[in-house]
Design a protein around this motif. Structure first.
Motif, PDB file in Angstrom:
ATOM      1  N   PHE A   1      10.602 -13.263  -2.192  1.00  0.00           N
ATOM      2  CA  PHE A   1      11.328 -12.156  -1.593  1.00  0.00           C
ATOM      3  C   PHE A   1      12.434 -11.702  -2.536  1.00  0.00           C
ATOM      4  N   ALA A   2      12.788 -10.439  -2.394  1.00  0.00           N
ATOM      5  CA  ALA A   2      13.779  -9.842  -3.290  1.00  0.00           C
ATOM      6  C   ALA A   2      15.139  -9.774  -2.606  1.00  0.00           C
ATOM      7  N   PRO A   3      16.206  -9.829  -3.394  1.00  0.00           N
ATOM      8  CA  PRO A   3      17.551  -9.671  -2.843  1.00  0.00           C
ATOM      9  C   PRO A   3      18.078  -8.244  -2.983  1.00  0.00           C
ATOM     10  N   SER A   4      18.787  -7.794  -1.957  1.00  0.00           N
ATOM     11  CA  SER A   4      19.664  -6.628  -2.084  1.00  0.00           C
ATOM     12  C   SER A   4      21.078  -7.147  -2.247  1.00  0.00           C
ATOM     13  N   VAL A   5      21.833  -6.560  -3.157  1.00  0.00           N
ATOM     14  CA  VAL A   5      23.195  -7.018  -3.417  1.00  0.00           C
ATOM     15  C   VAL A   5      24.091  -5.801  -3.616  1.00  0.00           C
ATOM     16  N   LYS A   6      25.307  -5.894  -3.148  1.00  0.00           N
ATOM     17  CA  LYS A   6      26.267  -4.823  -3.407  1.00  0.00           C
ATOM     18  C   LYS A   6      26.376  -4.593  -4.907  1.00  0.00           C
TER      19      LYS A   6
ATOM     20  N   SER B   1      26.882  -8.815 -10.843  1.00  0.00           N
ATOM     21  CA  SER B   1      27.092  -9.711 -11.989  1.00  0.00           C
ATOM     22  C   SER B   1      27.749 -11.027 -11.578  1.00  0.00           C
ATOM     23  N   GLU B   2      28.265 -11.120 -10.341  1.00  0.00           N
ATOM     24  CA  GLU B   2      28.815 -12.380  -9.844  1.00  0.00           C
ATOM     25  C   GLU B   2      27.728 -13.321  -9.343  1.00  0.00           C
ATOM     26  N   TRP B   3      26.570 -12.758  -9.013  1.00  0.00           N
ATOM     27  CA  TRP B   3      25.502 -13.552  -8.410  1.00  0.00           C
ATOM     28  C   TRP B   3      24.256 -13.646  -9.273  1.00  0.00           C
ATOM     29  N   PHE B   4      24.096 -12.705 -10.214  1.00  0.00           N
ATOM     30  CA  PHE B   4      22.895 -12.685 -11.048  1.00  0.00           C
ATOM     31  C   PHE B   4      23.258 -12.407 -12.498  1.00  0.00           C
ATOM     32  N   GLU B   5      22.371 -12.829 -13.400  1.00  0.00           N
ATOM     33  CA  GLU B   5      22.576 -12.594 -14.833  1.00  0.00           C
ATOM     34  C   GLU B   5      22.150 -11.168 -15.174  1.00  0.00           C
ATOM     35  N   LEU B   6      22.873 -10.223 -14.611  1.00  0.00           N
ATOM     36  CA  LEU B   6      22.550  -8.815 -14.787  1.00  0.00           C
ATOM     37  C   LEU B   6      23.843  -8.018 -14.829  1.00  0.00           C
ATOM     38  N   ASP B   7      23.999  -7.218 -15.877  1.00  0.00           N
ATOM     39  CA  ASP B   7      25.243  -6.465 -16.040  1.00  0.00           C
ATOM     40  C   ASP B   7      25.002  -4.963 -15.945  1.00  0.00           C
TER      41      ASP B   7
END
Length: 614
Positions: free
Chosen positions: A460-465, A470-476
């Motif tokens: 399943f995929a996450p929705s994030v604010k 960048s606080e929860w995933f290695e994505l900037d």
């Protein structure tokens, strides 16, 4: 200038319609959402009717109608292919020709007849039909809505007319083709061939193959390179057609392919073995490497720092995530309806910018309006339907609805979320979604087996604010369309024991890997959707309220449907899906429904025969 352009795609898979008015994307939808037939290839009558109604125009008001493909060129490719493979292609030739000679070869007349039916039987006041090429439609769908004034365009899919891979240069309102790779050599068809071999449905199950890959090990990469695919340093490639049957036959692979891997094609719904997982892992690695080589070549030769993508291969969000991490380009934008449905939109935009030579002003973010381009329903329409079936519901104001839904989710309830306009493209993005608590260790299994009725391995995929990604995933960067995969942040990861690390395959499934285990895949990755206050304010407010209650700005987001069913479009479809699954609550606009409060009814398993398994 309010020129009205209708783009359509149909007669292969994922039929759709899109309306562009004065250069603005006004409406777009896939036909499957109206007919309830997954990947419906038919004429998109329902989608067209919706687009016209949304803009309050008639067919006679249109200035241009454009088809996303050039059927005569595709017919030429089919004839040349069958001749080159003769006599091996005779069976496929005789199966295909009656359809082409009866319908597709005369597609212009077929389309005119269909539009005449929609136009009360007359075609005199309709604009002439126009035709864009398949990859031109893909390229236009990628570049023109993007936020870039100038960008390289990378399109890759199964096949259009001839092209399977193409590169373009987009600048201002123009697209210039650079180079292409032609059929039968295709990354999309290679991936689909392995999808077929591992027992999943072609043009439908490729995302399952992608989800299965992390359970395997890429033991067969050398087999792919030695026998199946010649990949050069510049990204150009050729397939060894001795192992494939799609060019001349009725299947994707042949007996020689079976012998190469030591097994016959897996039968659908049968056991998935470690070998299948390893083959999935291997083809995923090969396609990723090919995409990276092509993109390095694009960067070196075209020099532009931005890239846009479309075509079915662009839906491989794992490859997209790897491409992003390689930093080959400063920024990447991917069309959310990257497959054939998006071709309808691209064809319409191509007429506006290329044929009519209208200027283009890139918008911050993009001009897709979050992909919320489909039908929406008012509270009055929702309650009218609910009253007609004696449903029990509570009507609230928006603040109360958001607060209530956040509380329900925090207590591990599964919530159907039906808000605003339906999404255009294959992903549910908070308009037609089923939501859950990602912190729950049981939620992935619960939602797969009791809500979606699908294979347990599927993530399943996450929705994030957006501001917390960048606080929860290695994505900037932003990922509003769920098309980038990135790892969960290291400080959220739970270290595995040596015993757990030794597990293989499906044994890996139920090990909690992070503080948000329900959306953390077995390789610590997640397919991320960033939610933006500007494009979906209510969904953002829900995430904000959930964070206020739990400290976590992340929710599980999966599409609002059961296995094999298109994503729900109407309140009636949402309520039916709610009642035939074990969802706990349903929120439709300002209305909240509790499952246990609904009128008693027998368990509805009609979906098993109503929808073909995907």
């Amino acid at each position: 200038m309010s020129v009205k352009i209708l783009g359509i795609s149909c007669y292969y898979h994922d039929s759709a319609a899109a309306l562009v008015v004065g250069g603005q994307i006004t409406a777009a939808a896939q036909e499957e959402r109206f007919t309830r037939k997954r990947h419906d290839p038919g004429f998109p009558a329902g989608s067209i009717a919706f687009c016209l109604e949304k803009a309050n125009v008639s067919l006679a008001d249109l200035d241009h109608i454009v088809f996303y493909d050039k059927p005569l060129v595709k017919f030429e490719r089919l004839l040349e292919t069958y001749l080159s493979y003769a006599p091996r292609g005779l069976q496929s030739f005789f199966a295909a020709m009656p359809i082409w000679l009866k319908e597709k070869l005369f597609i212009k007349k077929t389309l005119r007849d269909e539009f005449a039916l929609l136009n009360n039987g007359g075609s005199d006041n309709l604009p002439p039909l126009m035709f864009a090429s398949h990859h031109q439609s893909h390229a236009a769908s990628a570049f023109f809505p993007s936020p870039f004034e100038k960008a390289a365009v990378f399109c890759a899919d199964g096949v259009g007319e001839w092209a399977t891979t193409s590169v373009w240069m987009g600048e201002g309102n123009s697209l210039e083709p650079q180079w292409e790779i032609n059929f039968p050599h295709s990354l999309g068809l290679l991936y689909s061939a392995v999808t077929y071999y591992t027992g999943f449905k072609v043009n439908s199950g490729e995302y399952k193959l992608m989800g299965l890959a992390p359970y395997g090990r890429p033991h067969y990469v050398d087999v792919f390179y030695d026998q199946l695919l010649q990949l050069k340093p510049d990204g150009s490639f050729r397939l060894n057609m001795d192992y494939f049957n799609y060019a001349a036959g009725l299947t994707m692979t042949n007996g020689k392919f079976d012998r190469l891997f030591g097994h016959c094609q897996r039968q659908p719904e049968s056991e998935i073995t470690q070998t299948h997982m390893d083959i999935a892992s291997s083809v995923q690695a090969v396609v990723e490497e090919a995409v990276l080589k092509i993109c390095r070549n694009i960067r070196q030769n075209l020099g532009t720092e931005n890239l846009v993508m479309a075509g079915g291969v662009a839906l491989n969000c794992v490859a997209n995530g790897k491409l992003k991490r390689e930093n080959i380009f400063k920024d990447i934008w991917i069309q959310p309806a990257a497959g054939d449905a998006g071709g309808a939109l691209g064809a319409a935009l191509s007429v506006w910018h290329e044929y009519l030579q209208q200027p283009r002003t890139p918008q911050a973010g993009d001009s897709m309006r979050g992909a919320y381009l489909g039908p929406a329903f008012t509270n009055a329409q929702i309650t009218e339907y609910l009253d007609s079936v004696n449903a029990s519901y509570n009507a609230m104001d928006e603040v109360s609805v958001v607060r209530e839904a956040a509380s329900l989710l925090a207590h591990e309830n599964v919530v159907g979320w039906f808000q605003g306009a339906m999404e255009f493209g294959p992903r549910a993005l908070g308009g037609r979604s089923i939501l859950g608590d990602p912190r729950s260790r049981n939620m992935q299994t619960t939602m797969n087996q009791k809500i979606k009725y699908r294979e347990s391995f599927r993530p399943f995929a996450p929705s994030v604010k957006e501001e917390k990604v960048s606080e929860w995933f290695e994505l900037d960067t932003n990922s509003p369309y769920m098309l980038l995969v990135a790892n969960v942040k290291a400080d959220k990861v739970i270290e595995m024991t040596d015993q757990q690390k030794a597990l293989f395959g499906i044994e890996k499934l139920n090990i909690p890997r992070s503080s948000i285990p329900a959306i953390t895949h077995v390789d610590y990755s997640a397919r991320i959707q960033t939610v933006h206050r500007e494009t979906n304010p209510r969904y953002w407010k829900l995430l904000d309220a959930f964070e206020a209650e739990t400290g976590c700005p992340v929710l599980i987001n999966t599409s609002f449907n059961v296995r094999g069913e298109p994503i729900v479009c109407t309140p009636e479809e949402a309520y039916r899906c709610f009642m035939r699954t074990e969802m706990d609550y349903l929120v439709m606009e300002d209305v909240v429904l509790k499952k246990s409060a609904q009128p008693p009814m027998e368990k509805d398993e009609s979906w098993k025969t109503e929808f073909a398994l995907d």
